[in-house]
Motif scaffolding. Structure first.
Motif, PDB file in Angstrom:
ATOM      1  N   SER A 144     117.518  98.041 -72.922  1.00 27.24           N
ATOM      2  CA  SER A 144     118.629  97.277 -72.338  1.00 27.24           C
ATOM      3  C   SER A 144     118.270  95.798 -72.297  1.00 27.24           C
ATOM      4  O   SER A 144     117.334  95.384 -71.621  1.00 27.24           O
ATOM      5  N   ASN A 145     119.050  95.030 -73.059  1.00 21.95           N
ATOM      6  CA  ASN A 145     118.788  93.605 -73.197  1.00 21.95           C
ATOM      7  C   ASN A 145     120.125  92.907 -73.417  1.00 21.95           C
ATOM      8  O   ASN A 145     120.785  93.140 -74.424  1.00 21.95           O
ATOM      9  N   GLY A 146     120.519  92.102 -72.463  1.00 23.44           N
ATOM     10  CA  GLY A 146     121.796  91.406 -72.548  1.00 23.44           C
ATOM     11  C   GLY A 146     121.626  89.960 -72.938  1.00 23.44           C
ATOM     12  O   GLY A 146     120.513  89.498 -73.228  1.00 23.44           O
ATOM     13  N   PRO A 147     122.707  89.199 -72.925  1.00 22.45           N
ATOM     14  CA  PRO A 147     122.654  87.781 -73.291  1.00 22.45           C
ATOM     15  C   PRO A 147     121.720  86.960 -72.399  1.00 22.45           C
ATOM     16  O   PRO A 147     121.184  85.948 -72.830  1.00 22.45           O
ATOM     17  N   ASP A 148     121.522  87.430 -71.172  1.00 22.16           N
ATOM     18  CA  ASP A 148     120.655  86.708 -70.237  1.00 22.16           C
ATOM     19  C   ASP A 148     119.235  87.254 -70.200  1.00 22.16           C
ATOM     20  O   ASP A 148     118.452  86.862 -69.346  1.00 22.16           O
ATOM     21  N   GLY A 149     118.915  88.173 -71.101  1.00 17.41           N
ATOM     22  CA  GLY A 149     117.564  88.723 -71.155  1.00 17.41           C
ATOM     23  C   GLY A 149     117.527  90.194 -70.808  1.00 17.41           C
ATOM     24  O   GLY A 149     118.566  90.864 -70.727  1.00 17.41           O
ATOM     25  N   LEU A 150     116.324  90.695 -70.611  1.00 18.26           N
ATOM     26  CA  LEU A 150     116.127  92.114 -70.325  1.00 18.26           C
ATOM     27  C   LEU A 150     116.883  92.531 -69.069  1.00 18.26           C
ATOM     28  O   LEU A 150     116.931  91.784 -68.085  1.00 18.26           O
TER      29      LEU A 150
ATOM     30  N   ALA B 269     126.482  99.681 -67.935  1.00 23.60           N
ATOM     31  CA  ALA B 269     126.581  98.391 -68.626  1.00 23.60           C
ATOM     32  C   ALA B 269     125.291  98.101 -69.398  1.00 23.60           C
ATOM     33  O   ALA B 269     125.324  97.577 -70.515  1.00 23.60           O
ATOM     34  N   ALA B 270     124.149  98.465 -68.821  1.00 24.90           N
ATOM     35  CA  ALA B 270     122.873  98.297 -69.512  1.00 24.90           C
ATOM     36  C   ALA B 270     122.817  99.190 -70.752  1.00 24.90           C
ATOM     37  O   ALA B 270     122.340  98.774 -71.815  1.00 24.90           O
ATOM     38  N   ALA B 271     123.338 100.409 -70.638  1.00 24.71           N
ATOM     39  CA  ALA B 271     123.365 101.330 -71.778  1.00 24.71           C
ATOM     40  C   ALA B 271     124.252 100.780 -72.897  1.00 24.71           C
ATOM     41  O   ALA B 271     123.960 100.974 -74.082  1.00 24.71           O
ATOM     42  N   GLN B 272     125.311 100.081 -72.527  1.00 29.57           N
ATOM     43  CA  GLN B 272     126.185  99.487 -73.542  1.00 29.57           C
ATOM     44  C   GLN B 272     125.417  98.465 -74.376  1.00 29.57           C
ATOM     45  O   GLN B 272     125.608  98.378 -75.584  1.00 29.57           O
ATOM     46  N   THR B 273     124.502  97.710 -73.745  1.00 27.41           N
ATOM     47  CA  THR B 273     123.711  96.747 -74.516  1.00 27.41           C
ATOM     48  C   THR B 273     122.792  97.465 -75.500  1.00 27.41           C
ATOM     49  O   THR B 273     122.543  96.961 -76.597  1.00 27.41           O
TER      50      THR B 273
ATOM     51  N   ASN C 282     115.708 104.892 -66.560  1.00 29.06           N
ATOM     52  CA  ASN C 282     114.671 104.605 -65.576  1.00 29.06           C
ATOM     53  C   ASN C 282     115.278 104.898 -64.206  1.00 29.06           C
ATOM     54  O   ASN C 282     116.130 104.155 -63.724  1.00 29.06           O
ATOM     55  N   SER C 283     114.861 106.008 -63.586  1.00 29.62           N
ATOM     56  CA  SER C 283     115.527 106.415 -62.344  1.00 29.62           C
ATOM     57  C   SER C 283     114.578 107.103 -61.381  1.00 29.62           C
ATOM     58  O   SER C 283     113.516 107.583 -61.761  1.00 29.62           O
ATOM     59  N   THR C 284     115.019 107.119 -60.139  1.00 29.00           N
ATOM     60  CA  THR C 284     114.264 107.796 -59.088  1.00 29.00           C
ATOM     61  C   THR C 284     114.385 109.307 -59.278  1.00 29.00           C
ATOM     62  O   THR C 284     115.316 109.783 -59.931  1.00 29.00           O
ATOM     63  N   PRO C 285     113.479 110.076 -58.673  1.00 25.79           N
ATOM     64  CA  PRO C 285     113.570 111.538 -58.798  1.00 25.79           C
ATOM     65  C   PRO C 285     114.873 112.110 -58.246  1.00 25.79           C
ATOM     66  O   PRO C 285     115.353 113.137 -58.729  1.00 25.79           O
ATOM     67  N   GLU C 286     115.477 111.439 -57.275  1.00 28.19           N
ATOM     68  CA  GLU C 286     116.704 111.938 -56.649  1.00 28.19           C
ATOM     69  C   GLU C 286     117.965 111.586 -57.442  1.00 28.19           C
ATOM     70  O   GLU C 286     119.017 112.176 -57.213  1.00 28.19           O
ATOM     71  N   PHE C 287     117.880 110.641 -58.363  1.00 24.21           N
ATOM     72  CA  PHE C 287     119.050 110.182 -59.101  1.00 24.21           C
ATOM     73  C   PHE C 287     119.464 111.257 -60.106  1.00 24.21           C
ATOM     74  O   PHE C 287     118.632 111.775 -60.856  1.00 24.21           O
ATOM     75  N   THR C 288     120.752 111.604 -60.138  1.00 25.40           N
ATOM     76  CA  THR C 288     121.219 112.686 -61.009  1.00 25.40           C
ATOM     77  C   THR C 288     122.387 112.274 -61.907  1.00 25.40           C
ATOM     78  O   THR C 288     123.021 113.127 -62.528  1.00 25.40           O
ATOM     79  N   GLU C 289     122.662 110.991 -62.012  1.00 24.08           N
ATOM     80  CA  GLU C 289     123.812 110.546 -62.795  1.00 24.08           C
ATOM     81  C   GLU C 289     123.422 109.937 -64.149  1.00 24.08           C
ATOM     82  O   GLU C 289     124.123 109.078 -64.676  1.00 24.08           O
TER      83      GLU C 289
ATOM     84  N   VAL D 107     112.596  98.073 -68.099  1.00 27.99           N
ATOM     85  CA  VAL D 107     114.024  98.074 -68.406  1.00 27.99           C
ATOM     86  C   VAL D 107     114.698  99.294 -67.775  1.00 27.99           C
ATOM     87  O   VAL D 107     114.061 100.301 -67.471  1.00 27.99           O
ATOM     88  N   ALA D 108     116.008  99.179 -67.621  1.00 26.97           N
ATOM     89  CA  ALA D 108     116.779 100.236 -66.982  1.00 26.97           C
ATOM     90  C   ALA D 108     117.067 101.405 -67.918  1.00 26.97           C
ATOM     91  O   ALA D 108     117.098 102.560 -67.488  1.00 26.97           O
ATOM     92  N   VAL D 109     117.290 101.110 -69.200  1.00 23.19           N
ATOM     93  CA  VAL D 109     117.726 102.136 -70.152  1.00 23.19           C
ATOM     94  C   VAL D 109     117.095 101.882 -71.519  1.00 23.19           C
ATOM     95  O   VAL D 109     116.901 100.728 -71.916  1.00 23.19           O
ATOM     96  N   GLU D 110     116.810 102.969 -72.224  1.00 24.63           N
ATOM     97  CA  GLU D 110     116.417 102.911 -73.634  1.00 24.63           C
ATOM     98  C   GLU D 110     117.159 104.026 -74.355  1.00 24.63           C
ATOM     99  O   GLU D 110     117.226 105.155 -73.849  1.00 24.63           O
TER     100      GLU D 110
END
Length: 154
Positions: free
Chosen positions: A43-49, A65-69, A100-107, A143-146
């Motif tokens: 995930s890397n947008g116009p303003d950076g990572l 939105a990060a996944a869209q990048t 990149n998520s916490t163990p409790e995150f399920t979305e 980063v948030a997403v790959e």
């Protein structure tokens, strides 16, 4: 697929970034027969990572939105692989998304939908694909997403 990639992106008010250079000892894509394998794009947008951990300091919508990048970078790599002739792309076969998520995150699926939705919006039916959306305890550089992709070529 007969698509004017740049025109379709412009219709969506998006622009194709430059294809990112590899950050380590790998190549950005490999063609094997009629398949094009695109290395994971972060995930890397116009303003950076785009950094963060879903479930801790990022919302699902921010993750999407990060996944869209990532999807835009995948399209840029595919476009580079076919020398700018996107008509050589037959379809998107598969996306594999790491969140990149916490163990409790399920979305995770809702996050990776940011990439999937963009692919369908740009490629139409040829953008419908098989997919995995998995959690990761950490991703490169924080980063948030790959996301990686497999395309089929004509």
């Amino acid at each position: 697929m007969s698509i004017d990639l740049m025109a379709k992106l412009a219709d969506l008010d998006l622009t194709l970034p430059d294809a990112p250079a590899p950050a380590a000892n790998y190549v950005p894509y490999v063609q094997s027969g009629a398949q094009l394998f695109i290395s994971g794009q972060i995930s890397n947008g116009p303003d950076g990572l785009i950094l963060g951990k879903l479930g801790a300091d990022m919302t699902t919508a921010e993750g999407a939105a990060a996944a869209q990048t990532c999807a835009l970078a995948l399209l840029a790599q595919a476009n580079a692989a076919v020398g700018g002739d996107f008509s050589k792309i037959k379809r998107l076969v598969k996306l594999v998304g790491f969140v990149n998520s916490t163990p409790e995150f399920t979305e995770q699926p809702k996050v990776v939908n940011g990439a999937s939705d963009l692919m369908v919006a740009v490629l139409g039916e040829a953008g419908r694909h098989a997919r995995s959306a998995v959690s990761a305890a950490s991703l490169p550089l924080g980063v948030a997403v790959e996301i990686e992709a497999i395309f089929e070529l004509n």
